[in-house]
Scaffold this motif. Structure first.
Motif, PDB file in Angstrom:
ATOM      1  N   LEU A 120       0.801  -1.224   0.000  1.00 45.32           N
ATOM      2  CA  LEU A 120       0.000   0.000   0.000  1.00 45.32           C
ATOM      3  C   LEU A 120       0.840   1.283   0.000  1.00 45.32           C
ATOM      4  O   LEU A 120       0.609   2.161  -0.839  1.00 45.32           O
ATOM      5  CB  LEU A 120      -0.990  -0.023   1.168  1.00 45.32           C
ATOM      6  N   LEU A 168      -5.183   7.200   4.104  1.00 45.72           N
ATOM      7  CA  LEU A 168      -5.308   7.412   2.660  1.00 45.72           C
ATOM      8  C   LEU A 168      -6.169   8.613   2.334  1.00 45.72           C
ATOM      9  O   LEU A 168      -7.169   8.885   2.988  1.00 45.72           O
ATOM     10  CB  LEU A 168      -5.962   6.184   2.001  1.00 45.72           C
ATOM     11  N   ASN A 169      -5.782   9.278   1.291  1.00 46.69           N
ATOM     12  CA  ASN A 169      -6.622  10.287   0.674  1.00 46.69           C
ATOM     13  C   ASN A 169      -7.292   9.560  -0.487  1.00 46.69           C
ATOM     14  O   ASN A 169      -6.639   9.214  -1.465  1.00 46.69           O
ATOM     15  CB  ASN A 169      -5.757  11.444   0.180  1.00 46.69           C
ATOM     16  N   LEU A 185      -1.879   3.410  -6.875  1.00 40.22           N
ATOM     17  CA  LEU A 185      -2.917   2.804  -6.049  1.00 40.22           C
ATOM     18  C   LEU A 185      -4.224   2.743  -6.834  1.00 40.22           C
ATOM     19  O   LEU A 185      -4.741   3.764  -7.286  1.00 40.22           O
ATOM     20  CB  LEU A 185      -3.122   3.609  -4.762  1.00 40.22           C
ATOM     21  N   GLU A 237      -2.731   2.420   7.635  1.00 39.07           N
ATOM     22  CA  GLU A 237      -2.418   2.935   6.298  1.00 39.07           C
ATOM     23  C   GLU A 237      -3.687   3.341   5.556  1.00 39.07           C
ATOM     24  O   GLU A 237      -3.720   4.388   4.897  1.00 39.07           O
ATOM     25  CB  GLU A 237      -1.648   1.883   5.494  1.00 39.07           C
ATOM     26  N   VAL A 238      -4.725   2.526   5.649  1.00 41.72           N
ATOM     27  CA  VAL A 238      -5.984   2.829   4.966  1.00 41.72           C
ATOM     28  C   VAL A 238      -6.611   4.093   5.551  1.00 41.72           C
ATOM     29  O   VAL A 238      -7.119   4.945   4.814  1.00 41.72           O
ATOM     30  CB  VAL A 238      -6.961   1.626   5.048  1.00 41.72           C
ATOM     31  N   VAL A 263       0.943   4.058  -3.070  1.00 36.84           N
ATOM     32  CA  VAL A 263       0.637   5.478  -2.870  1.00 36.84           C
ATOM     33  C   VAL A 263       1.797   6.341  -3.342  1.00 36.84           C
ATOM     34  O   VAL A 263       1.602   7.310  -4.085  1.00 36.84           O
ATOM     35  CB  VAL A 263       0.293   5.768  -1.383  1.00 36.84           C
ATOM     36  N   ASP A 314      -6.640   9.591  -4.122  1.00 33.14           N
ATOM     37  CA  ASP A 314      -5.490   8.887  -4.684  1.00 33.14           C
ATOM     38  C   ASP A 314      -5.887   7.538  -5.272  1.00 33.14           C
ATOM     39  O   ASP A 314      -5.125   6.929  -6.008  1.00 33.14           O
ATOM     40  CB  ASP A 314      -4.427   8.622  -3.609  1.00 33.14           C
ATOM     41  N   PHE A 315      -7.058   7.055  -4.917  1.00 35.36           N
ATOM     42  CA  PHE A 315      -7.491   5.717  -5.305  1.00 35.36           C
ATOM     43  C   PHE A 315      -8.122   5.774  -6.683  1.00 35.36           C
ATOM     44  O   PHE A 315      -8.976   6.602  -6.960  1.00 35.36           O
ATOM     45  CB  PHE A 315      -8.485   5.185  -4.279  1.00 35.36           C
TER      46      PHE A 315
END
Length: 177
Positions: A15, A162-163, A24, A158-159, A19, A166-167
């Motif tokens: 992950l 996340l922004n 990602l 980590e999740v 990123v 970004d996914f």
């Protein structure tokens, strides 16, 4: 190592790399996860083996568990078949790379098991244990359970960081259209 520990550990490692490399996506996560469980296709009782029972039984008879699929040769051969998917069907090369990353992570993780793996099969059946027989886990043992919980907690953190802009669902959108 059980499939859930392979998944948690591999994704916890993957992950942040995804990123930082801006790769990602649902596809990259899926292919890294597939790579993380794929080497155990040679064990009919494994997560992937139970879902591909005919192939799994055949692989176990021909190669045995932790045989060719748990070697650099296996990694190269299986990744080559995925690469053919890239050249023949347009499978994004980035996904082939994430599959190989997950597969390699599985091999490294299994090399820390008490029995280790034979990295150089079919040239040599000598098994290498990366923890020098001092640092190791037994499948289903307390150390593996600690690894699973630790990797899961790291993955959750980590999740949460996340922004989600970004996914990317790029590959799914390409597939659907």
């Amino acid at each position: 190592m059980r499939y859930r520990t392979h998944l948690a550990a591999t994704l916890a490692i993957s992950l942040p790399v995804m990123v930082s490399s801006e790769s990602l996506s649902a596809g990259s996560l899926s292919f890294a996860a597939l790579g993380a469980v794929f080497p155990d296709i040679d064990e009919p009782n494994s997560y992937i083996g139970r879902r591909m029972i005919g192939i799994s039984n055949s692989m176990k008879v021909v190669f045995g568990h932790r045989g060719l699929t748990h070697s650099l040769t296996g990694l190269i051969a299986v990744t080559f078949f995925f690469y053919l998917g890239h050249t023949t069907f347009g499978l994004p090369l980035e996904l082939v790379h994430w599959f190989a990353f997950g597969y390699l992570a599985h091999l490294i993780e299994d090399s820390f098991s008490k029995k280790g793996i034979a990295w150089l099969q079919p040239l040599s059946k000598k098994r290498f244990q990366s923890g020098f027989n001092r640092i190791y886990y037994n499948t289903g043992g307390i150390i593996e359970n600690i690894l699973f919980v630790t990797a899961t907690l790291i993955l959750i953190q980590e999740v949460l960081q996340l922004n989600f802009s970004d996914f990317s669902f790029e590959y799914i959108n390409q597939f659907l259209h």
